[in-house]
Design an enzyme around this catalytic site. Structure first.
Site, PDB file in Angstrom:
ATOM      1  N   ASP A 295     -26.871  31.485  72.906  1.00  0.00           N
ATOM      2  CA  ASP A 295     -27.668  30.412  73.509  1.00  0.00           C
ATOM      3  C   ASP A 295     -29.024  30.455  72.818  1.00  0.00           C
ATOM      4  O   ASP A 295     -29.435  31.514  72.340  1.00  0.00           O
ATOM      5  CB  ASP A 295     -27.856  30.606  75.024  1.00  0.00           C
ATOM      6  CG  ASP A 295     -28.158  29.290  75.744  1.00  0.00           C
ATOM      7  OD1 ASP A 295     -27.253  28.703  76.343  1.00  0.00           O
ATOM      8  OD2 ASP A 295     -29.328  28.830  75.678  1.00  0.00           O
ATOM      9  N   ASP A 342     -20.154  24.155  74.862  1.00  0.00           N
ATOM     10  CA  ASP A 342     -20.397  23.547  76.186  1.00  0.00           C
ATOM     11  C   ASP A 342     -21.824  23.001  76.094  1.00  0.00           C
ATOM     12  O   ASP A 342     -22.781  23.642  76.505  1.00  0.00           O
ATOM     13  CB  ASP A 342     -20.257  24.638  77.258  1.00  0.00           C
ATOM     14  CG  ASP A 342     -20.375  24.092  78.668  1.00  0.00           C
ATOM     15  OD1 ASP A 342     -20.166  22.882  78.852  1.00  0.00           O
ATOM     16  OD2 ASP A 342     -20.686  24.876  79.583  1.00  0.00           O
ATOM     17  N   CYS A 395     -20.825  18.101  80.694  1.00  0.00           N
ATOM     18  CA  CYS A 395     -20.677  17.693  82.108  1.00  0.00           C
ATOM     19  C   CYS A 395     -21.427  16.369  82.276  1.00  0.00           C
ATOM     20  O   CYS A 395     -22.170  16.182  83.229  1.00  0.00           O
ATOM     21  CB  CYS A 395     -21.144  18.766  83.078  1.00  0.00           C
ATOM     22  SG  CYS A 395     -22.832  19.304  82.837  1.00  0.00           S
TER      23      CYS A 395
HETATM   24  C1  LIG Z   1     -24.340  23.008  79.684  1.00  0.00           C
HETATM   25  S1  LIG Z   1     -25.386  24.341  79.460  1.00  0.00           S
HETATM   26  C2  LIG Z   1     -24.264  25.677  79.309  1.00  0.00           C
HETATM   27  C3  LIG Z   1     -23.637  26.132  80.582  1.00  0.00           C
HETATM   28  C4  LIG Z   1     -22.797  27.377  80.425  1.00  0.00           C
HETATM   29  N1  LIG Z   1     -21.863  27.266  79.332  1.00  0.00           N
HETATM   30  C5  LIG Z   1     -22.057  27.698  81.704  1.00  0.00           C
HETATM   31  O1  LIG Z   1     -20.836  27.566  81.758  1.00  0.00           O
HETATM   32  O2  LIG Z   1     -22.723  28.117  82.666  1.00  0.00           O
HETATM   33  C6  LIG Z   1     -25.956  24.130  77.814  1.00  0.00           C
HETATM   34  C7  LIG Z   1     -26.682  25.307  77.244  1.00  0.00           C
HETATM   35  O3  LIG Z   1     -26.962  24.994  75.870  1.00  0.00           O
HETATM   36  C8  LIG Z   1     -28.112  25.712  75.513  1.00  0.00           C
HETATM   37  N2  LIG Z   1     -28.609  25.159  74.224  1.00  0.00           N
HETATM   38  C9  LIG Z   1     -29.408  24.081  74.003  1.00  0.00           C
HETATM   39  N3  LIG Z   1     -29.613  23.902  72.681  1.00  0.00           N
HETATM   40  C10 LIG Z   1     -28.934  24.891  72.053  1.00  0.00           C
HETATM   41  C11 LIG Z   1     -28.761  25.245  70.684  1.00  0.00           C
HETATM   42  N4  LIG Z   1     -29.317  24.538  69.709  1.00  0.00           N
HETATM   43  N5  LIG Z   1     -28.000  26.315  70.397  1.00  0.00           N
HETATM   44  C12 LIG Z   1     -27.411  27.041  71.394  1.00  0.00           C
HETATM   45  N6  LIG Z   1     -27.549  26.753  72.707  1.00  0.00           N
HETATM   46  C13 LIG Z   1     -28.285  25.689  73.031  1.00  0.00           C
HETATM   47  C14 LIG Z   1     -29.025  25.547  76.704  1.00  0.00           C
HETATM   48  O4  LIG Z   1     -30.006  26.546  76.742  1.00  0.00           O
HETATM   49  C15 LIG Z   1     -28.006  25.652  77.864  1.00  0.00           C
HETATM   50  O5  LIG Z   1     -27.970  26.950  78.375  1.00  0.00           O
END
Ligand SMILES: C[S@@+](CC[C@H](N)C(=O)[O-])C[C@H]1O[C@@H](n2cnc3c(N)ncnc32)[C@H](O)[C@@H]1O
Length: 461
Positions: A295, A342, A395
């Site tokens: 993340d 995700d 989502c």
């Molecule tokens: C939908 S949430 C993930 C939820 C998690 N997979 C769960 O099941 O609880 C999206 C996540 O993407 C992360 N994110 C945003 N930009 C990102 C990037 N460039 N690389 C990796 N993660 C990223 C955010 O910090 C966030 O935690």
């Protein structure tokens, strides 16, 4: 006889005074709690939790009531704005907040409102507000609200979404489905947990929960899910503390299931956050192979640590990414069996739980999310080994974040082929949720889950 009547009369009067005092107190506290929430610059749940931390004197019953009233108001925000507009303009700030608090309490007392809201029910809400009001200055305003009810409620008060969002959703699905979706979004989401199959069988956990008075049923689709009959607090229960269960919407469980992670594979959860899906993937892999939880937010990833400890998983490696050129990403290039993206998204599929999201998201946010989703998919697909699978999930309810991103990304990746999900969907009895281009869409009115979209590709061997 006379004496007893006097005593009971005094008791009634005292109770009325206490009720009036209590209503005044609740309206004042709720007005304070609403102030930061209604700025819509941070998630309502976090803002409310902060307010509760700062007001430790509030008892459990009041906390529950205030929380419910805030959410009742958020779920009927356009209706509240419509009624507020019936008062004098411009309305002094104090009166505005007091009236919003009054409406919040009146809405909360009625439970989940039906869609469409009949005029008679709307009238009852105003009547409840009238009964709760302790300020004579509200009378004219409440009279004006009652008087305009004969004209019927504007459509916006029924869907309670910003116009751009209502138009987009109605455009995607047509008006009938739009209204069915709206009705489902207005219902409270069920409380689901995922059983940690590393530690126990679902039936055994269900019995253990029943033994401590927590009644739940198997979820209809996820083989790991249990759905509670009500909303018990689970954090202190033995099954939670012992890592047997994690709170997770059935839809989220299904996305992990469709990732199809297997023993001894190398799997990356690219946007792991606090690891809801990581934990499910790790259990599917039976604690073997290597599971990377990435993340770009170290803060979010930190939330995974206590959950990992409870889960008993030892195959998970967490990594806070330092941007696109992170060296550790380069090292994994071409070596991974499965990558789950995700993706960060508008989250509009979770409107049942987070009604404030509708007011914290605008069309410009969607455009920048789209760009981020495409950039992450591009990074993620470099990790795949030949034959490896890339799973994209959101989502979100918006095509712009779902099928549009899928199509644009696919058009730029000649060495990826769409994965035929039919066999897997059939295996898990999910065929009803298949949509165009081998994708899957879960929607509150169809699967009684949050709204999710997912699709997958295989890298050509
Ligand atoms: C939908 S949430 C993930 C939820 C998690 N997979 C769960 O099941 O609880 C999206 C996540 O993407 C992360 N994110 C945003 N930009 C990102 C990037 N460039 N690389 C990796 N993660 C990223 C955010 O910090 C966030 O935690």
């Amino acid at each position: 006889m006379t004496g007893s009547r006097t005593t009971s009369g005094t008791a009634t009067a005292t109770a009325a005074v206490r009720r009036t005092g209590e209503a005044r107190y609740l309206i004042a506290v709720l007005a304070q709690a609403l102030e930061p929430v209604l700025r819509f610059d941070a998630p309502a749940d976090a803002t409310l939790a902060q307010f509760m931390r700062e007001h430790r004197q509030l008892g459990g019953r009041d906390r529950q009531l205030l929380g419910d009233a805030v959410y009742a108001l958020l779920r009927a925000w356009r209706l509240a704005l419509h009624w507020l507009a019936q008062g004098e303009q411009p309305m002094p700030r104090e009166a505005r907040m007091r009236r919003l608090a009054l409406l919040g309490l009146a809405l909360q007392a009625g439970g989940a409102a039906p869609v469409p809201l009949p005029g008679a029910s709307a009238l009852q809400i105003v009547q409840r507000a009238r009964a709760l009001s302790t300020d004579g200055g509200d009378t004219d305003w409440l009279d004006a609200c009652t008087a305009q009810m004969s004209d019927g409620l504007p459509e916006a008060c029924q869907h309670n979404l910003p116009d751009w969002l209502a138009d987009t959703l109605a455009g995607q699905w047509g008006r009938d489905t739009f209204w069915t979706l709206i009705a489902a979004l207005r219902q409270p989401a069920p409380l689901d947990v995922r059983v940690n199959i590393l530690r126990a069988k679902r039936s055994a956990v269900q019995q253990q929960l029943a033994a401590i008075g927590l009644s739940c049923q198997s979820t209809p689709y996820s083989p790991w899910g249990l759905r509670f009959d009500d909303k018990p607090s689970l954090q202190r229960s033995a099954p939670f503390q012992d890592g047997l269960i994690e709170v997770q919407d059935e839809g989220s469980q299904l996305l992990a299931l469709l990732s199809d992670a297997r023993r001894n594979e190398t799997v990356v959860d690219f946007c792991a956050g606090a690891g809801g899906k990581t934990l499910a993937l790790g259990a599917m892999m039976r604690n073997t192979g290597r599971l990377y939880a990435f993340d770009n937010s170290a803060h979010r990833l930190a939330g995974l640590q206590p959950r990992l400890q409870r889960s008993g998983l030892l195959n998970v490696h967490t990594m806070a990414l330092q941007g696109e050129r992170d060296e550790r990403l380069q090292r994994l290039a071409g070596k991974v069996d499965r990558v789950l993206v995700d993706a960060p998204c508008s989250g509009l599929g979770t409107l049942r739980r987070h009604p404030d999201l509708a007011w914290r998201t605008g069309p410009n946010d969607v455009a920048s999310l789209q760009a981020a989703q495409l950039a992450i998919l591009q990074q993620a697909c470099r990790l795949l080994k030949p034959g490896g699978q890339l799973i994209y999930a959101t989502c979100s309810l918006l095509d712009a974040e779902n099928s549009v991103v899928r199509a644009q990304f696919a058009s730029e990746q000649p060495d990826l082929e769409p994965l035929d999900w039919q066999p897997l969907l059939k295996k898990h009895r999910l065929e009803a949720f298949a949509v165009a281009d081998n994708a899957l869409q879960l929607l509150p009115h169809r699967s009684n889950t949050d709204g999710f979209y997912a699709c997958a590709w295989r890298k050509q061997a």
